[in-house]
Design a protein around this motif. Structure first.
Motif, PDB file in Angstrom:
ATOM      1  N   GLY A 428       0.785  -1.219   0.000  1.00  0.00           N
ATOM      2  CA  GLY A 428       0.000   0.000   0.000  1.00  0.00           C
ATOM      3  C   GLY A 428       0.820   1.274   0.000  1.00  0.00           C
ATOM      4  N   TYR A 429       2.135   1.154   0.076  1.00  0.00           N
ATOM      5  CA  TYR A 429       3.009   2.328   0.043  1.00  0.00           C
ATOM      6  C   TYR A 429       3.324   2.683  -1.407  1.00  0.00           C
ATOM      7  N   ALA A 430       3.487   3.979  -1.656  1.00  0.00           N
ATOM      8  CA  ALA A 430       3.706   4.453  -3.024  1.00  0.00           C
ATOM      9  C   ALA A 430       5.125   4.979  -3.189  1.00  0.00           C
ATOM     10  N   GLN A 431       5.644   4.755  -4.363  1.00  0.00           N
ATOM     11  CA  GLN A 431       6.935   5.323  -4.755  1.00  0.00           C
ATOM     12  C   GLN A 431       6.705   6.246  -5.942  1.00  0.00           C
ATOM     13  N   ILE A 432       7.214   7.460  -5.850  1.00  0.00           N
ATOM     14  CA  ILE A 432       7.132   8.387  -6.981  1.00  0.00           C
ATOM     15  C   ILE A 432       8.383   8.190  -7.823  1.00  0.00           C
TER      16      ILE A 432
END
Length: 540
Positions: A428-432
């Motif tokens: 559920g964590y996002a990386q840009i």
């Protein structure tokens, strides 16, 4: 908590705590009633201090002064000033009377100032007298003839400010209460102009509901209480300062600490030390400047426990030093944009170092995010890069007076299309991974500058780096690394840089050009203007 993971890049934040239904004025009054004798605002340069009781009274007085000047619900009041207590008073006073505060970038000159005043229809302008050699009074005089709706100019620290405050005597508390009874939390309360790289900036129009809730949830996520003291060297004209900062602080009964009118690394650390701040905000370049002060180790920063790093991608090595050397064990990364009030994703207090340095966090409560194929609009599987979209209470009402431009970024389903390339992980964590417009396409290969920048931050001689694509006759684009050295007396060659990269990066990602710089071109909010780097250093 976050909703259970699915195979698709979609997630939403849930919480047992509901959204706030207050107006900003009503929420401030709740803080005044709960913590009247606690400090609400400290201006370190002038030594002025406000308890919540005094702050609430001064906000009310200014609100009545604005009513006396004929400011109606929905009227636009411009604020063109550096960080100072009066900026904060204007923020809350305009909210109390249902006016729409228009934030004006302190770096604007006549051309930009005139455009913003005309485009938003500012009737009353409140401004500093000047900053860093620029005479704001003179610039206002230049543009005023072309701003037909501008009927009053007020300069902080001069007689016009005293007269505005003094006008409160002609308006009763009952008249102010009558105005407040007309207000809804869904009313527009703020216009913030996004820094356009081409053409004029657009005015993101935000409601009480948008920004009060976003400030509250950012503060909740870092665990604010009335015990916290938050050092804000970030500009108030930007969401970072006035939403994540001011509204995040006052909605928890904490204290706003202003270290200087604009960012000064030494003044910031001195304010943390003297005021025993528990939280410090900044964009990565600010933290880098603080860590690189020759006497950094002499400051007592032991009161810090948390803070927020946001505004642009946060280098892993910088984050590690902030945690280890600035005592900010609970520091949080926030991701967002002005159009979303601003924060959509945030790391949590108990996140491990990998999540805190390798991601921009997970979705905040009451917000949805998804990652889509930017061409088809289809939601992608988790782990695949695509455009990040967000939906919920935080999405702006629209661009002021520009419905067509609003429709370009907010679709029929009320999803805000951010223009950022992201990967939503299984956890559920996002990386840009970059901006769609910043992505480098070299010989058909997609290259994300962020990946190369993170890698180069590990080079022992590099203090800061920005990677951009520049035109190439054969491959379409090639990779340019713009580098600030730790020691300018120890230069780095392109051959040395390429040798460092060669066995660790795919060949097409290895920079083919290198520029050694003293500083990067920056916006006032601390973002590097990559478009200027591309234009300045493109092959001629």
């Amino acid at each position: 908590m976050t909703a259970p993971s699915t195979a698709l890049s979609y997630t939403h934040g849930t919480s047992a705590t509901p959204l706030l239904g207050d107006t900003i004025g009503a929420n401030l009054q709740r803080a005044v009633d709960a913590w009247p004798d606690r400090e609400a605002l400290v201006d370190v340069p002038s030594g002025r201090r406000w308890t919540y009781r005094r702050f609430g009274a001064d906000v009310e007085e200014l609100a009545r002064g604005l009513l006396a000047r004929g400011v109606a619900k929905g009227d636009r009041v411009g604020i063109w000033a550096v960080n100072c207590p009066e900026w904060v008073l204007v923020q809350y006073a305009t909210a109390r009377i249902g006016a729409i505060m228009v934030n004006i970038n302190p770096a604007y000159r006549a051309h930009e100032l005139g455009y913003v005043l005309r485009q938003s229809g500012v009737g009353v302008l409140i401004a500093s007298t000047g900053h860093k050699g620029t005479d704001y009074r003179d610039l206002v005089r230049q543009v005023a003839p072309d701003c037909p709706e501008l009927r009053e100019r007020v300069f902080i620290g001069e007689d016009s400010w005293d007269a505005l405050v003094g006008a409160a005597q002609t308006v009763t508390a009952g008249q102010l209460a009558e105005r407040e009874a007309e207000l809804s939390c869904d009313d527009p309360v703020n216009i913030q102009y996004t820094s356009g790289t081409t053409g004029f900036p657009k005015g993101a129009t935000l409601s009480h509901h948008n920004i009060l809730n976003n400030g509250f949830w950012v503060g909740e996520t870092v665990g604010y209480s009335e015990q916290d003291r938050v050092c804000l060297p970030v500009p108030f004209y930007h969401c970072f300062g006035m939403v994540m900062g001011n509204l995040g602080v006052t909605s928890h009964g904490a204290c706003i600490v202003i270290p200087a009118p604009s960012f000064e690394p030494a003044a910031t650390l001195r304010a943390v030390q003297e005021e025993r701040c528990t939280s410090l905000y900044g964009v990565p370049t600010m933290f880098i400047a603080e860590l690189n002060l020759p006497d950094f180790a002499d400051y007592d920063l032991s009161s810090l426990r948390t803070g927020i790093m946001a505004g642009s991608p946060c280098p892993v090595e910088v984050m590690k030093r902030v945690v280890a050397e600035m005592h900010m064990a609970e520091v949080s990364i926030c991701y967002g944009m002005t159009e979303t009030s601003p924060v959509s994703l945030q790391t949590r207090r108990d996140d491990d170092l990998e999540r805190r340095t390798g991601t921009v966090g997970r979705v905040l409560p009451h917000i949805e995010v998804k990652v889509i194929d930017p061409v088809t609009g289809v939601t992608l599987p988790r782990g695949e890069p695509g455009e990040l979209c967000t939906r919920g209470y935080s999405v702006m009402l629209g661009y002021w007076g520009e419905p067509e431009k609003t429709a370009e970024v907010v679709d029929a389903g009320r999803w805000m299309h951010t223009g950022d390339l992201a990967v939503l992980r299984e956890d559920g964590y996002a990386q840009i991974v970059g901006r769609i417009k910043d992505m480098i396409i070299r010989g058909g290969e997609n290259i994300y500058p962020r990946e190369i920048e993170e890698f180069l931050y590990g080079h022992p001689r590099i203090a800061d780096v920005q990677v951009v694509g520049v035109p190439h006759e054969k491959y379409g684009e090639e990779v340019l690394a713009c580098v600030i050295l730790r020691d300018p007396a120890d230069p780095l060659t392109l051959d040395e840089l390429r040798a460092y990269c060669r066995d660790r990066l795919a060949h097409y990602k290895v920079p083919t050009r290198l520029r050694l710089l003293d500083a990067f071109p920056m916006t006032v909010s601390g973002k590097v203007r990559k478009i200027e780097l591309r234009e300045e250093y493109r092959p001629r």
